[in-house]
Scaffold this motif. Structure first.
Motif, PDB file in Angstrom:
ATOM      1  N   LEU A  71       0.833  -1.204   0.000  1.00  0.00           N
ATOM      2  CA  LEU A  71       0.000   0.000   0.000  1.00  0.00           C
ATOM      3  C   LEU A  71       0.866   1.252   0.000  1.00  0.00           C
ATOM      4  N   ALA A  72       1.911   1.251   0.810  1.00  0.00           N
ATOM      5  CA  ALA A  72       2.805   2.411   0.852  1.00  0.00           C
ATOM      6  C   ALA A  72       3.521   2.604  -0.481  1.00  0.00           C
ATOM      7  N   ARG A  73       3.951   1.510  -1.099  1.00  0.00           N
ATOM      8  CA  ARG A  73       4.677   1.604  -2.376  1.00  0.00           C
ATOM      9  C   ARG A  73       3.818   2.228  -3.467  1.00  0.00           C
ATOM     10  N   VAL A  74       2.559   1.817  -3.546  1.00  0.00           N
ATOM     11  CA  VAL A  74       1.724   2.356  -4.618  1.00  0.00           C
ATOM     12  C   VAL A  74       1.497   3.854  -4.413  1.00  0.00           C
ATOM     13  N   MET A  75       1.526   4.310  -3.160  1.00  0.00           N
ATOM     14  CA  MET A  75       1.305   5.730  -2.892  1.00  0.00           C
ATOM     15  C   MET A  75       2.525   6.579  -3.253  1.00  0.00           C
ATOM     16  N   MET A  76       3.673   5.956  -3.499  1.00  0.00           N
ATOM     17  CA  MET A  76       4.856   6.709  -3.937  1.00  0.00           C
ATOM     18  C   MET A  76       4.616   7.360  -5.292  1.00  0.00           C
ATOM     19  N   ALA A  77       3.701   6.806  -6.079  1.00  0.00           N
ATOM     20  CA  ALA A  77       3.422   7.349  -7.410  1.00  0.00           C
ATOM     21  C   ALA A  77       2.325   8.416  -7.388  1.00  0.00           C
ATOM     22  N   ASP A  78       1.823   8.750  -6.195  1.00  0.00           N
ATOM     23  CA  ASP A  78       0.764   9.768  -6.045  1.00  0.00           C
ATOM     24  C   ASP A  78      -0.463   9.491  -6.915  1.00  0.00           C
ATOM     25  N   PRO A  79      -1.008   8.281  -6.889  1.00  0.00           N
ATOM     26  CA  PRO A  79      -2.193   8.010  -7.703  1.00  0.00           C
ATOM     27  C   PRO A  79      -3.441   8.666  -7.114  1.00  0.00           C
ATOM     28  N   GLY A  80      -4.356   9.024  -7.991  1.00  0.00           N
ATOM     29  CA  GLY A  80      -5.644   9.537  -7.528  1.00  0.00           C
ATOM     30  C   GLY A  80      -6.638   8.417  -7.298  1.00  0.00           C
ATOM     31  N   VAL A  81      -6.407   7.289  -7.988  1.00  0.00           N
ATOM     32  CA  VAL A  81      -7.261   6.107  -7.876  1.00  0.00           C
ATOM     33  C   VAL A  81      -6.367   4.903  -7.601  1.00  0.00           C
ATOM     34  N   VAL A  82      -6.756   4.074  -6.630  1.00  0.00           N
ATOM     35  CA  VAL A  82      -5.991   2.870  -6.304  1.00  0.00           C
ATOM     36  C   VAL A  82      -6.921   1.661  -6.359  1.00  0.00           C
ATOM     37  N   LEU A  83      -6.488   0.634  -7.087  1.00  0.00           N
ATOM     38  CA  LEU A  83      -7.197  -0.642  -7.135  1.00  0.00           C
ATOM     39  C   LEU A  83      -6.523  -1.575  -6.140  1.00  0.00           C
ATOM     40  N   LEU A  84      -7.283  -2.049  -5.161  1.00  0.00           N
ATOM     41  CA  LEU A  84      -6.752  -2.927  -4.119  1.00  0.00           C
ATOM     42  C   LEU A  84      -7.210  -4.354  -4.385  1.00  0.00           C
ATOM     43  N   ASP A  85      -6.255  -5.248  -4.585  1.00  0.00           N
ATOM     44  CA  ASP A  85      -6.559  -6.644  -4.895  1.00  0.00           C
ATOM     45  C   ASP A  85      -6.485  -7.484  -3.624  1.00  0.00           C
ATOM     46  N   GLU A  86      -7.639  -7.785  -3.050  1.00  0.00           N
ATOM     47  CA  GLU A  86      -7.765  -8.605  -1.841  1.00  0.00           C
ATOM     48  C   GLU A  86      -6.769  -8.195  -0.757  1.00  0.00           C
ATOM     49  N   PRO A  87      -6.887  -6.963  -0.263  1.00  0.00           N
ATOM     50  CA  PRO A  87      -5.923  -6.481   0.732  1.00  0.00           C
ATOM     51  C   PRO A  87      -5.939  -7.267   2.041  1.00  0.00           C
ATOM     52  N   ALA A  88      -7.055  -7.921   2.380  1.00  0.00           N
ATOM     53  CA  ALA A  88      -7.139  -8.644   3.649  1.00  0.00           C
ATOM     54  C   ALA A  88      -6.585 -10.053   3.583  1.00  0.00           C
ATOM     55  N   ALA A  89      -6.318 -10.573   2.393  1.00  0.00           N
ATOM     56  CA  ALA A  89      -5.880 -11.965   2.244  1.00  0.00           C
ATOM     57  C   ALA A  89      -4.553 -12.211   2.959  1.00  0.00           C
ATOM     58  N   GLY A  90      -4.543 -13.177   3.869  1.00  0.00           N
ATOM     59  CA  GLY A  90      -3.321 -13.540   4.564  1.00  0.00           C
ATOM     60  C   GLY A  90      -2.889 -12.589   5.653  1.00  0.00           C
ATOM     61  N   VAL A  91      -3.753 -11.653   6.037  1.00  0.00           N
ATOM     62  CA  VAL A  91      -3.391 -10.653   7.050  1.00  0.00           C
ATOM     63  C   VAL A  91      -4.021 -11.040   8.386  1.00  0.00           C
TER      64      VAL A  91
END
Length: 256
Positions: free
Chosen positions: A164-184
């Motif tokens: 999640l932190a890595r994708v925010m390095m690109a300053d996106p306005g829209v983020v697609l999250l692929d099963e963020p809860a899996a394995g957490v």
């Protein structure tokens, strides 16, 4: 009415004789957290891959802030302001968390060889800015203390936070999250939910595909339900929970 930032119209995808997605449409409003759910085999993953650009549609179109991105590859979509995470994060295990973060920074002057000689001050300033941003994001996801540790030391949940932190390095306005809860695990899941809310509060729009219905219900403003490759229902979480067709799809094996 909030501006639509991401829109799919009549998306379809065939793999030979198999129809994975058919005439699927959805829209995501600026600042929204939209959930995409459905029973196994419903076509969610294919739909997500179509939106992310890793799969080309057989029919339909995708627009980001009104611009057609249907034919753009994932890296061009990222440059246009739409990032994605992956169900199974794959950080570079031998690199530190900070190094993994810096690799995700876009459009650095120092990426051009001669700029390191012709504009060294600019390159150095951008590198300092990128480092500061990376450390701030690692702090946001409670990984700052591990910044100089190799990524291989992370648990599955910590890798999701790093993703999640890595994708925010690109300053996106829209983020697609692929099963963020899996394995957490449950404790890290609470951290992940809080961080998604924090980032959303700063204006970032999210579309997430997720099997953890509790997480979806807690996070999402609206939920889109797929079954057998098509739109089944959409509405607020309480409306989705009461809808007989949704209940039948999950309990009656409509997408088996």
């Amino acid at each position: 009415m909030a501006e639509t930032v991401l829109e799919a119209r009549g998306l379809g995808k065939r793999f030979g004789g198999l129809v994975a997605v058919q005439d699927m449409s959805l829209s995501v409003a600026r600042g929204e957290i939209l959930g995409l759910i459905g029973p196994n085999g419903a076509g969610k993953t294919t739909m997500f891959d179509l939106l992310a650009g890793s799969v080309r549609p057989s029919a339909g179109s995708i627009r980001l802030r009104g611009k057609d991105i249907t034919s753009l590859p994932p890296h061009r979509r990222l440059a246009a302001g739409m990032g994605r995470t992956f169900q199974i994060p794959r950080p570079f295990p031998a690199l530190t968390l900070l190094e993994n973060m810096l690799l995700a920074r876009q459009h650095q002057t120092g990426e051009r060889f001669w700029a390191n000689f012709t504009a060294p001050r600019r390159v150095a300033a951008e590198e300092r800015e990128a480092r500061d941003k990376a450390l701030a994001l690692l702090d946001l996801v409670a990984l700052h203390r591990l910044a100089d540790e190799p990524a291989r030391v992370l648990s599955g949940g910590q890798r999701k936070l790093l993703e999640l932190a890595r994708v925010m390095m690109a300053d996106p306005g829209v983020v697609l999250l692929d099963e963020p809860a899996a394995g957490v695990n449950p404790s890290l899941l609470e951290v992940l939910i809080d961080r998604i809310r924090d980032i959303n509060a700063k204006g970032v729009t999210f579309l997430l595909i997720e099997h953890n219905i509790d997480m979806v219900t807690r996070l999402c403003d609206r939920i889109v339900v797929m079954a057998q490759g098509a739109l089944l229902f959409q509405g607020k979480p309480d409306e989705v929970a009461r809808e007989p067709r949704v209940i039948e799809a999950y309990l009656g094996g409509a997408a088996a």
